[in-house]
Every structure is written in C-alpha cells, then in structure tokens.
Write a protein that holds these residues in place. Structure first.
Motif, mmCIF file in Angstrom:
data_model
loop_
_atom_site.group_PDB
_atom_site.id
_atom_site.type_symbol
_atom_site.label_atom_id
_atom_site.label_comp_id
_atom_site.label_asym_id
_atom_site.label_seq_id
_atom_site.Cartn_x
_atom_site.Cartn_y
_atom_site.Cartn_z
ATOM 1 N N LEU A 32 -50.388 44.665 -75.268
ATOM 2 C CA LEU A 32 -50.232 45.667 -74.212
ATOM 3 C C LEU A 32 -48.955 45.449 -73.412
ATOM 4 O O LEU A 32 -48.326 46.417 -72.969
ATOM 5 N N THR A 33 -48.570 44.191 -73.229
ATOM 6 C CA THR A 33 -47.303 43.912 -72.546
ATOM 7 C C THR A 33 -46.144 44.542 -73.312
ATOM 8 O O THR A 33 -45.239 45.156 -72.723
ATOM 9 N N ALA A 34 -46.179 44.413 -74.633
ATOM 10 C CA ALA A 34 -45.132 45.008 -75.463
ATOM 11 C C ALA A 34 -45.221 46.530 -75.470
ATOM 12 O O ALA A 34 -44.197 47.223 -75.435
ATOM 13 N N LEU A 35 -46.451 47.065 -75.503
ATOM 14 C CA LEU A 35 -46.619 48.518 -75.550
ATOM 15 C C LEU A 35 -46.149 49.185 -74.264
ATOM 16 O O LEU A 35 -45.796 50.371 -74.269
ATOM 17 N N CYS A 36 -46.119 48.444 -73.170
ATOM 18 C CA CYS A 36 -45.593 48.998 -71.909
ATOM 19 C C CYS A 36 -44.142 49.439 -72.052
ATOM 20 O O CYS A 36 -43.656 50.266 -71.272
ATOM 21 N N ASN A 37 -43.457 48.896 -73.049
ATOM 22 C CA ASN A 37 -42.046 49.236 -73.279
ATOM 23 C C ASN A 37 -41.869 50.327 -74.324
ATOM 24 O O ASN A 37 -40.750 50.605 -74.750
ATOM 25 N N SER A 38 -42.954 50.966 -74.730
ATOM 26 C CA SER A 38 -42.873 52.026 -75.728
ATOM 27 C C SER A 38 -42.024 53.190 -75.234
ATOM 28 O O SER A 38 -42.032 53.535 -74.036
ATOM 29 N N ALA A 82 -51.000 51.635 -71.617
ATOM 30 C CA ALA A 82 -50.849 50.183 -71.758
ATOM 31 C C ALA A 82 -50.729 49.511 -70.402
ATOM 32 O O ALA A 82 -51.332 48.454 -70.163
ATOM 33 N N GLU A 83 -49.967 50.109 -69.507
ATOM 34 C CA GLU A 83 -49.773 49.508 -68.192
ATOM 35 C C GLU A 83 -51.093 49.411 -67.420
ATOM 36 O O GLU A 83 -51.400 48.395 -66.801
ATOM 37 N N LYS A 84 -51.878 50.470 -67.471
ATOM 38 C CA LYS A 84 -53.178 50.452 -66.803
ATOM 39 C C LYS A 84 -54.107 49.427 -67.462
ATOM 40 O O LYS A 84 -54.796 48.664 -66.779
ATOM 41 N N SER A 85 -54.131 49.406 -68.775
ATOM 42 C CA SER A 85 -55.021 48.514 -69.511
ATOM 43 C C SER A 85 -54.621 47.055 -69.340
ATOM 44 O O SER A 85 -55.479 46.166 -69.377
ATOM 45 N N LEU A 86 -53.341 46.805 -69.146
ATOM 46 C CA LEU A 86 -52.861 45.435 -69.000
ATOM 47 C C LEU A 86 -53.448 44.773 -67.757
ATOM 48 O O LEU A 86 -53.792 43.585 -67.781
ATOM 49 N N LYS A 87 -53.578 45.529 -66.701
ATOM 50 C CA LYS A 87 -54.174 44.987 -65.472
ATOM 51 C C LYS A 87 -55.605 44.537 -65.727
ATOM 52 O O LYS A 87 -56.038 43.486 -65.242
#
Length: 254
Positions: free
Chosen positions: A114-120, A129-134
């Motif tokens: 998810l950290t990587a997907l935040c940069n999609s 991804a940003e919401k799920s990462l939290k």
C-alpha cells in the motif's frame, strides 16, 4: 484513457477488491467467536476495514467496467472461477494462532504494498491505498503484538503458532508474483511491482519471528492459481455463505 487501459485497470482494481473482500469475510467469521470480548471486537473491526477497502476497489472497478456493473454485482453475482483473489486469503480461519499468523504475514506485505500503491499514477488507486495504509499500520501493530504473545507464551501457544506458519508459508510466494497484466500496469506507473517487495517483507518477518522465538521456514512448497481462477475448495464454501441472500433474493438492497 483508452478502453484497453480502462479494462486493465478495472481488472487490477477488481483483484485487489477480491483480496480484501474474501479476507474480510474470513475475519468476520470470528465475530462472537473471539477468545475474549476485546479481541472479538478488534477482529470484527479489522474485518470491517477490509470490507470497506473491498468496496472502494470494487466500486472503482465497476465504474471502469460499466454496463450496469456495481460493487454488489462484482461481489455477489460472480461464480468461484471468476474470482481473482490470492489463495492465502480464502483459507479457512482455523484456530486463533492460524488467524494471527496469516494476519501478521499479510500485514507486513500490505504495509509495503500500500505504501508503494500510494505513488500510483492512477489517483483513485492511490487514494484508496492512502486510506487503507492508515488502517494497515494499526493492523500490523496488533498482529505483531499477538505474534509475540503467542510465541513467548506457553509451549502450546508457541507450538500452535509454529504449526500455523508452516501451513501458511507455501501460500506466501503468490503474494510476490507479477503476471502480464501487472507488468503492463507497472510500466505505466499504475501497479506495484510485487516482486520487489519480497526481500523487505521477509526481513521484517524474520525479525518478528526471531523475537517470538518461532522459526520462519523457507517456502520449499508453494501453490498458486488465485489470479487465474484456480482456487481451493474452500472458496466455494465461503461464497455459498457470503452470496446466499443475494442469490435467494436477486437485486435486494439493504
């Protein structure tokens, strides 16, 4: 964006939604069955996080698919062979040690993913991804604490945890496999290169396993097939429960 690109992103969002949906359902099976009330509520809340994540991914997939597709049609109107979740998500919940071990292994992976997907380059995928990462940071903190409690607890708890890990380890290589669809999306800056996460994942897991006094075995056996519709028998039983109301009363809303 071309129709071909939309189709590929829809398929990608769909598979991420399937992962979350199936795992969320598995965790929900602990509702009222947890070892004590606080943990019962904690697992139920984690399950809800996964269901919420599934809704976000499947809603986006449905928008790209069009033709009347919705998050509900994707969740409830597909057959077993049409699901694309990875196999580790569909395995029965097992005992508490099995659920804990699976959750920890997935949490370490999902933190990286998810950290990587935040940069999609796809803004919707990045936002989900940003919401799920939290949420995942909380999930990982909780599952790691349980790994240490079970591993450093009684001989029975350590033995059950070790057994669970050995039963799960062959399903973890599938987390890092990249197929043709994902390769295309990786080149476009949309998808995450899963293969590049494995070394960091294993390093983090080995550190926790060492602290817990449990051996992390090598994956000398491995299975795959979830992304192409080849599932274990367990998914069919899961879907029979999950889809029953919608199958019995098509189109019902609540």
């Amino acid at each position: 964006m071309s129709n071909v690109a939309n189709e590929k992103i829809a398929a990608y969002a769909n598979r991420l939604g399937d992962d979350s949906l199936i795992h969320g359902h598995r965790l929900s099976e602990w509702c009222s069955n947890g070892p004590f009330l606080e943990e019962d509520l904690a697992m139920t809340n984690v399950a809800l996080d996964y269901i919420g994540r599934a809704r976000n991914f499947l809603t986006y997939a449905a928008e790209l698919i069009g033709g009347g597709a919705t998050e509900d049609t994707l969740a409830y109107e597909r057959d077993c062979l049409e699901y694309t979740n990875l196999l580790i998500y569909e395995l029965p919940k097992g005992d508490f040690a099995f659920t804990t071990a699976r959750q920890y292994l997935l949490d370490e992976f999902e933190l990286l993913f998810l950290t990587a997907l935040c940069n999609s380059e796809d803004s919707t995928l990045a936002a989900v991804a940003e919401k799920s990462l939290k949420e995942t940071r909380y999930h990982l903190r909780r599952s790691k604490e349980w790994m240490l409690r079970l591993g450093n607890g009684t001989e029975e708890s350590k033995e059950k945890l070790q057994t669970a890990v050995e039963q799960l380890i062959g399903y973890t290589p599938e987390l890092f496999e990249v197929d043709a669809l994902e390769k295309d999306l990786i080149s476009g800056g949309i998808a995450v290169d899963r293969a590049g996460l494995e070394e960091s994942w294993r390093s983090a897991c080995e550190k926790t396993f060492d602290e817990a006094g449990v051996n992390m075995p090598q994956a000398v056996w491995r299975v795959k097939g979830g992304r192409t519709g080849f599932h274990t028998e367990h998914l069919g039983h899961l879907l029979a429960d999950m889809q029953f109301v919608q199958r019995a009363y098509p189109g019902c809303q609540w």
